[in-house]
Design an enzyme around this catalytic site. Structure first.
Site, mmCIF file in Angstrom:
data_model
loop_
_atom_site.group_PDB
_atom_site.id
_atom_site.type_symbol
_atom_site.label_atom_id
_atom_site.label_comp_id
_atom_site.label_asym_id
_atom_site.label_seq_id
_atom_site.Cartn_x
_atom_site.Cartn_y
_atom_site.Cartn_z
ATOM 1 N N LYS A 77 11.914 -7.195 3.571
ATOM 2 C CA LYS A 77 11.333 -8.360 2.886
ATOM 3 C C LYS A 77 10.348 -9.036 3.825
ATOM 4 O O LYS A 77 10.628 -9.136 5.037
ATOM 5 C CB LYS A 77 12.500 -9.291 2.539
ATOM 6 C CG LYS A 77 12.205 -10.499 1.711
ATOM 7 C CD LYS A 77 13.527 -11.197 1.350
ATOM 8 C CE LYS A 77 13.317 -12.361 0.418
ATOM 9 N NZ LYS A 77 14.589 -12.957 -0.056
ATOM 10 N N SER A 153 15.050 -13.460 -4.806
ATOM 11 C CA SER A 153 13.720 -13.411 -4.239
ATOM 12 C C SER A 153 13.441 -12.125 -3.460
ATOM 13 O O SER A 153 12.281 -11.887 -3.096
ATOM 14 C CB SER A 153 13.503 -14.614 -3.317
ATOM 15 O OG SER A 153 14.353 -14.543 -2.189
ATOM 16 N N SER A 177 19.765 -14.014 -3.578
ATOM 17 C CA SER A 177 18.518 -13.245 -3.500
ATOM 18 C C SER A 177 18.675 -11.788 -3.071
ATOM 19 O O SER A 177 17.700 -11.032 -3.132
ATOM 20 C CB SER A 177 17.522 -13.953 -2.575
ATOM 21 O OG SER A 177 16.965 -15.064 -3.230
#
Lengths: 460, 65
Positions: A77, A153, A177
């Site tokens: 990420k 996310s 997330s």
């Protein structure tokens, strides 16, 4: 589609049956071919990856030991520091930040174990997101239906793994997330206990709730990568000093002898039939018949919501003052409102956190593991603004994490097991245990995988 | 809280914090503020008593790590 698992790749590379370079080249080719449709990657570290792979092959040729992840491609990420790249954290406002001087702690751990970093992944702005939409980088697409949300996310992490671009990826999870996108994309995920893995070198969102963890396509891969990331790191002030407690060798024990319950009440209210059916299928496979009620879950979830808004907004207050127009409109309004939250409300939430943790500790005296739904629905359409929670239409962004938020609130370890009903979009089952019992949640996930209840599947 | 009271709170908070709220964002910020206050109100009906301490605990020895 290529669908290699990390465990097999590492074994083949270490044994010389294939080279790290050829595996890396195949991953880079898969990214080139698959990423335009998914929009999972925001940076591809081709040169670095090829050099790292060549170094592993050279080590093997020289008879030197290589780590348990030798030659395994992975991506992170884009809130993890990658030396030489700007850590974006999903924002445009970070674009002028200086490049990271050093890799994040977990990136260093995985590379020390032989894994090969191939890039950085799309995410919701500053991790304040459950959708996978991003005004700056574009929405990440669900590999099982490109018109649908990946979830967020950690959107790019889940889409890249589910879409066959990399076998493992790293994520953060503050309120869900890791678990929300893993569920919507149909892959396995692990949110370890709060304080287990070092967060050093990752962009914070809510320091008192932030966790890091992996997603993968099998439980064995999750365990392999999780074991490689354990260890105390003085650079993360919130990490709890713990010995390394490897889990990979324990998966074969399965769920035999474990006391498993299903969460009732709040966690049965409002979920779509597919989501409850997945929990019930897991419960049947595990012989779990007891329903356990958690007290005051709505207040616990509300508390997580308040702490998130307040801490997250305080972190970005200077940017909100000077550059509010540069935020993603979907996060900007939430951050602005969060900055205004009176301190008494946040303090109340922090007191609720201790209360709820104590009540849950009592429940985990009676049960080793409890099963929960992951999301109230399968992947919504990109652009969708509301979902149904039971009979009630509610805002999507605030409610996709309605079942994940109470568990990360008190830092419990949670494995996410994906379930595919025939002809349906995937959904997830959360498997939670007492703090520090990642072994139990992964054993139960492995048991469900062995029983054929949970599985990651290539997109059709 | 009435809409007018919420609006007044938003204006005062933005002033105190040095935040400029573009008129185009105001409705979105107000909606989110309303959600937060609703969550906080839920806690007022919760189980906490005066002896329920907050979760974060300062431990001085932690600074020595």
């Amino acid at each position: 589609m290529s669908w290699p698992d990390a465990t097999t790749i590492a074994a083949n590379v270490a044994a010389g049956r294939t080279s790290a370079l050829s595996v890396t080249q195949a991953a880079l080719a898969a990214i080139d071919a698959g990423n335009p449709a998914l929009n999972a990657f925001t940076a591809i570290t081709t040169e670095r990856a090829l050099a790292a792979a060549a170094a592993i092959d050279a080590a093997i040729a020289a008879g030197k030991p290589v780590g348990p992840l030798a030659g395994v491609p992975f991506a992170v990420k884009n809130l993890f520091d990658i030396a030489g790249l700007v850590t974006r954290a999903g924002a445009a406002l970070t674009a002028t930040d200086p490049p990271a001087a050093r890799d994040a702690a977990l990136v260093r751990k995985l590379e020390a174990a032989g894994a090969v970093l191939v890039g950085a992944l799309n995410m919701g702005e500053f991790a304040y997101d459950f959708t996978g939409e991003n005004a700056h980088d574009g929405a990440c697409h669900n590999p099982h239906d490109l018109a649908r949300m990946s979830g967020g996310s950690s959107s790019g992490s889940a889409a890249a793994v589910a879409g066959g671009l990399v076998p493992i990826a790293l994520c953060s999870d503050t309120n869900g997330s890791i678990r929300v996108p893993a569920a919507l994309c149909g892959i396995f995920g692990l949110k370890p206990t709060y304080g287990r893995l070092s967060r050093a070198g990752s962009y914070p969102f809510v320091a008192s709730l932030d966790h890091l963890g992996p997603v993968a396509r099998s439980v064995a891969d999750l365990a392999l990568v999780y074991d490689a990331m354990q260890g105390t790191d003085a650079d993360d002030p919130a990490q709890t000093p713990r010995p390394v407690e490897p889990v990979a060798g324990l998966l074969g024990r399965g769920a035999a002898g474990l006391r498993v319950a299903v969460a009732g009440g709040y966690f049965r209210a409002g979920a779509a039939p597919d989501c409850l059916a997945a929990v019930d299928a897991a419960a049947r496979a595990l012989g779990a018949v007891e329903i356990v009620e958690f007290p005051h879950v709505a207040q616990a979830r509300a508390s997580a919501y308040l702490i998130t808004a307040s801490e997250g907004s305080a972190l970005h207050l200077q940017r909100l003052r000077a550059h509010a127009a540069g935020f993603d409109p979907d996060t900007r309004d939430r951050f602005l409102a969060g900055a205004m939250l009176p301190a008494a409300m946040v303090q109340h939430a922090q007191r609720m956190r201790r209360w709820f943790a104590a009540r849950c500790a009592e429940i985990f005296q009676r049960f080793d593991v409890v099963l929960f739904p992951a999301t109230p629905c399968p992947a919504p359409l990109i652009g969708q603004k509301t979902i149904m929670l039971g009979e009630q239409e509610v805002p999507l962004r605030a409610n996709l994490g309605v079942y994940t938020q109470p568990l990360s609130f008190i830092g419990l370890p949670v494995a996410l097991a994906p379930v595919f009903a025939p002809g349906r979009l995937p959904v997830g089952v959360q498997i939670a245990a007492a703090p520090w019992r990642e072994d139990l949640v992964l054993r139960v996930a492995a048991s469900l995988e062995a029983a054929g209840v949970a599985a990651a599947r290539p997109p059709e | 809280m009435t809409d007018d009271a919420l609006d007044a709170f938003l204006t005062a908070s933005a002033t105190a914090l040095g935040l400029s709220i573009d008129p185009a964002w105001r409705a979105g910020v107000a909606t989110n503020l309303r959600v937060l206050f609703t969550a906080a109100a839920l806690l007022e009906d919760g189980p906490l008593g005066p002896h329920d301490e907050p979760a974060p605990v300062f431990r001085p020895e932690g600074l020595a790590r």
